[in-house]
Design a protein around this motif. Structure first.
Motif, short mmCIF file in Angstrom:
data_model
loop_
_atom_site.label_atom_id
_atom_site.label_comp_id
_atom_site.label_asym_id
_atom_site.label_seq_id
_atom_site.Cartn_x
_atom_site.Cartn_y
_atom_site.Cartn_z
N ALA A 1 -18.20 15.92 98.14
CA ALA A 1 -18.06 17.17 98.88
C ALA A 1 -19.38 17.53 99.55
CB ALA A 1 -17.63 18.29 97.94
N PHE B 1 -17.13 16.19 92.63
CA PHE B 1 -16.15 16.87 91.79
C PHE B 1 -15.20 15.81 91.26
CE2 PHE B 1 -16.63 21.47 92.73
CZ PHE B 1 -17.60 21.38 93.70
N TYR C 1 -14.29 13.07 93.80
CA TYR C 1 -14.37 13.46 95.20
C TYR C 1 -15.80 13.82 95.58
CZ TYR C 1 -9.29 14.02 94.92
OH TYR C 1 -7.94 13.80 94.74
N TYR D 1 -17.56 24.35 99.41
CA TYR D 1 -17.80 23.12 100.15
C TYR D 1 -16.87 23.02 101.35
CZ TYR D 1 -20.88 22.05 96.38
OH TYR D 1 -21.94 22.11 95.50
N TRP E 1 -14.60 17.28 102.51
CA TRP E 1 -14.26 16.51 101.32
C TRP E 1 -13.91 15.08 101.67
CZ3 TRP E 1 -14.36 18.51 96.38
CH2 TRP E 1 -14.54 19.90 96.28
N GLN F 1 -11.03 15.26 89.42
CA GLN F 1 -9.75 15.86 89.07
C GLN F 1 -8.94 14.88 88.26
OE1 GLN F 1 -7.52 17.38 92.42
NE2 GLN F 1 -6.37 18.76 91.10
N ARG G 1 -9.45 20.63 89.83
CA ARG G 1 -10.65 19.92 90.25
C ARG G 1 -11.86 20.64 89.69
NH1 ARG G 1 -10.80 17.84 96.39
NH2 ARG G 1 -8.72 17.26 95.64
N GLU G 2 -12.79 19.86 89.12
CA GLU G 2 -13.95 20.47 88.48
C GLU G 2 -15.25 19.88 89.01
OE1 GLU G 2 -13.90 19.72 84.27
OE2 GLU G 2 -14.21 17.56 84.51
N PHE G 3 -16.27 20.70 88.95
CA PHE G 3 -17.60 20.31 89.40
C PHE G 3 -18.20 19.28 88.45
CE2 PHE G 3 -21.68 20.78 91.35
CZ PHE G 3 -22.61 20.80 90.33
N SER H 1 -18.46 25.32 92.75
CA SER H 1 -17.11 25.78 93.03
C SER H 1 -16.56 25.02 94.21
CB SER H 1 -17.12 27.28 93.34
OG SER H 1 -15.88 27.68 93.88
N THR H 2 -15.29 24.64 94.12
CA THR H 2 -14.68 23.89 95.23
C THR H 2 -14.67 24.71 96.52
OG1 THR H 2 -12.49 24.67 94.56
CG2 THR H 2 -13.21 22.53 93.69
N ARG H 3 -14.59 26.04 96.40
CA ARG H 3 -14.50 26.88 97.59
C ARG H 3 -15.79 26.92 98.39
NH1 ARG H 3 -12.35 32.29 94.85
NH2 ARG H 3 -13.87 31.56 93.32
#
Length: 126
Positions: free
Chosen positions: A97, A37, A95, A113, A116, A39, A45-47, A109-111
Protein backbone atom coordinates in the motif's frame (compact mmCIF):
# COMPACT_ATOMS: atom_id res chain seq x y z
CA UNK A 1 -2.00 5.63 -13.43
CA UNK A 2 -0.28 4.46 -10.29
CA UNK A 3 0.51 0.76 -10.09
CA UNK A 4 1.89 -1.31 -7.25
CA UNK A 5 3.26 -4.71 -8.19
CA UNK A 6 4.10 -7.26 -5.51
CA UNK A 7 6.23 -10.36 -5.79
CA UNK A 8 7.85 -12.96 -3.58
CA UNK A 9 4.97 -14.83 -2.03
CA UNK A 10 4.81 -18.60 -1.84
CA UNK A 11 4.61 -21.69 0.32
CA UNK A 12 7.07 -22.18 3.17
CA UNK A 13 7.33 -24.36 6.23
CA UNK A 14 6.98 -22.93 9.70
CA UNK A 15 10.25 -21.37 10.80
CA UNK A 16 11.22 -20.52 7.24
CA UNK A 17 11.69 -17.19 5.51
CA UNK A 18 10.29 -15.27 2.56
CA UNK A 19 11.05 -11.86 1.09
CA UNK A 20 8.31 -9.79 -0.48
CA UNK A 21 8.93 -6.92 -2.87
CA UNK A 22 6.66 -4.16 -4.13
CA UNK A 23 7.44 -1.54 -6.77
CA UNK A 24 5.40 1.57 -7.44
CA UNK A 25 5.20 3.18 -10.87
CA UNK A 26 3.12 5.59 -12.90
CA UNK A 27 3.91 8.84 -11.11
CA UNK A 28 6.68 10.79 -9.47
CA UNK A 29 6.37 10.91 -5.70
CA UNK A 30 8.14 13.58 -3.68
CA UNK A 31 7.37 11.83 -0.42
CA UNK A 32 5.31 8.85 0.64
CA UNK A 33 4.83 5.93 2.96
CA UNK A 34 5.01 2.38 1.63
CA UNK A 35 3.50 -0.35 3.72
CA UNK A 36 2.33 -3.92 3.94
CA UNK A 37 -1.02 -5.21 5.08
CA UNK A 38 -2.34 -8.77 5.12
CA UNK A 39 -5.69 -10.46 5.02
CA UNK A 40 -6.37 -14.01 6.13
CA UNK A 41 -9.53 -15.86 5.06
CA UNK A 42 -12.55 -14.61 6.97
CA UNK A 43 -10.61 -11.81 8.64
CA UNK A 44 -10.23 -8.10 8.08
CA UNK A 45 -7.20 -6.65 6.40
CA UNK A 46 -4.61 -5.77 9.02
CA UNK A 47 -1.52 -3.63 9.19
CA UNK A 48 1.86 -5.40 9.12
CA UNK A 49 4.58 -2.77 8.65
CA UNK A 50 5.35 0.49 6.88
CA UNK A 51 8.26 2.79 6.13
CA UNK A 52 8.58 6.43 5.17
CA UNK A 53 10.52 7.53 2.12
CA UNK A 54 12.19 10.35 3.99
CA UNK A 55 14.20 9.16 6.97
CA UNK A 56 13.14 5.56 6.70
CA UNK A 57 11.01 5.61 9.83
CA UNK A 58 9.47 2.19 10.39
CA UNK A 59 6.47 0.87 12.28
CA UNK A 60 5.52 -2.75 12.88
CA UNK A 61 2.50 -4.61 14.14
CA UNK A 62 3.19 -6.27 17.48
CA UNK A 63 2.55 -9.68 15.95
CA UNK A 64 5.55 -9.39 13.60
CA UNK A 65 8.05 -7.36 15.64
CA UNK A 66 11.41 -9.08 15.83
CA UNK A 67 10.57 -11.41 12.93
CA UNK A 68 9.79 -9.11 9.98
CA UNK A 69 11.95 -6.30 8.63
CA UNK A 70 10.75 -3.64 6.21
CA UNK A 71 13.17 -1.70 4.03
CA UNK A 72 13.03 0.47 0.94
CA UNK A 73 14.96 1.54 -2.13
CA UNK A 74 13.97 5.12 -2.88
CA UNK A 75 15.56 5.17 -6.31
CA UNK A 76 13.39 2.24 -7.38
CA UNK A 77 10.32 3.24 -5.34
CA UNK A 78 10.41 -0.27 -3.96
CA UNK A 79 9.65 -1.67 -0.55
CA UNK A 80 10.74 -5.03 0.80
CA UNK A 81 9.42 -7.18 3.59
CA UNK A 82 11.84 -9.76 4.93
CA UNK A 83 9.83 -12.32 6.87
CA UNK A 84 11.73 -14.70 9.15
CA UNK A 85 10.59 -17.31 11.67
CA UNK A 86 7.30 -17.61 9.84
CA UNK A 87 4.33 -19.11 11.63
CA UNK A 88 1.15 -20.72 10.27
CA UNK A 89 -0.77 -17.70 11.55
CA UNK A 90 1.20 -15.53 9.12
CA UNK A 91 -0.67 -17.21 6.27
CA UNK A 92 -2.55 -14.53 4.35
CA UNK A 93 -2.65 -12.49 1.18
CA UNK A 94 -0.12 -9.71 1.61
CA UNK A 95 -0.89 -6.33 0.06
CA UNK A 96 1.43 -3.46 -0.66
CA UNK A 97 0.00 0.00 0.00
CA UNK A 98 1.12 3.54 -0.79
CA UNK A 99 0.24 6.63 1.21
CA UNK A 100 0.78 10.02 -0.43
CA UNK A 101 -1.62 12.10 1.64
CA UNK A 102 -0.32 14.71 4.07
CA UNK A 103 0.98 14.18 6.69
CA UNK A 104 3.47 11.67 5.38
CA UNK A 105 3.64 9.50 8.46
CA UNK A 106 2.91 5.87 9.06
CA UNK A 107 -0.73 5.28 9.83
CA UNK A 108 -1.67 1.65 10.57
CA UNK A 109 -5.09 1.89 8.94
CA UNK A 110 -6.25 0.77 5.51
CA UNK A 111 -8.15 4.04 5.09
CA UNK A 112 -4.93 6.05 5.20
CA UNK A 113 -3.51 4.58 1.97
CA UNK A 114 -4.27 5.81 -1.53
CA UNK A 115 -3.07 2.96 -3.70
CA UNK A 116 -2.98 -0.80 -3.36
CA UNK A 117 -1.36 -3.74 -5.06
CA UNK A 118 -3.18 -6.87 -6.13
CA UNK A 119 -1.73 -8.97 -3.33
CA UNK A 120 0.56 -11.96 -3.08
CA UNK A 121 -0.26 -15.19 -1.26
CA UNK A 122 1.92 -16.33 1.62
CA UNK A 123 1.20 -19.78 3.00
CA UNK A 124 3.05 -21.17 6.01
CA UNK A 125 2.61 -24.88 6.65
CA UNK A 126 2.96 -26.40 10.11
Amino acid sequence: QVQLVESGGGLVQAGGSLRLSCTASGRTFSNYVLGWFRQAPGKEREFVAAITRSGGSTTYADSVKGRFTISRDNAKITVYLQMNSLKPEDTAVYYCALRTKFPIVVVPSTRAYDYWGQGTQVTVSS
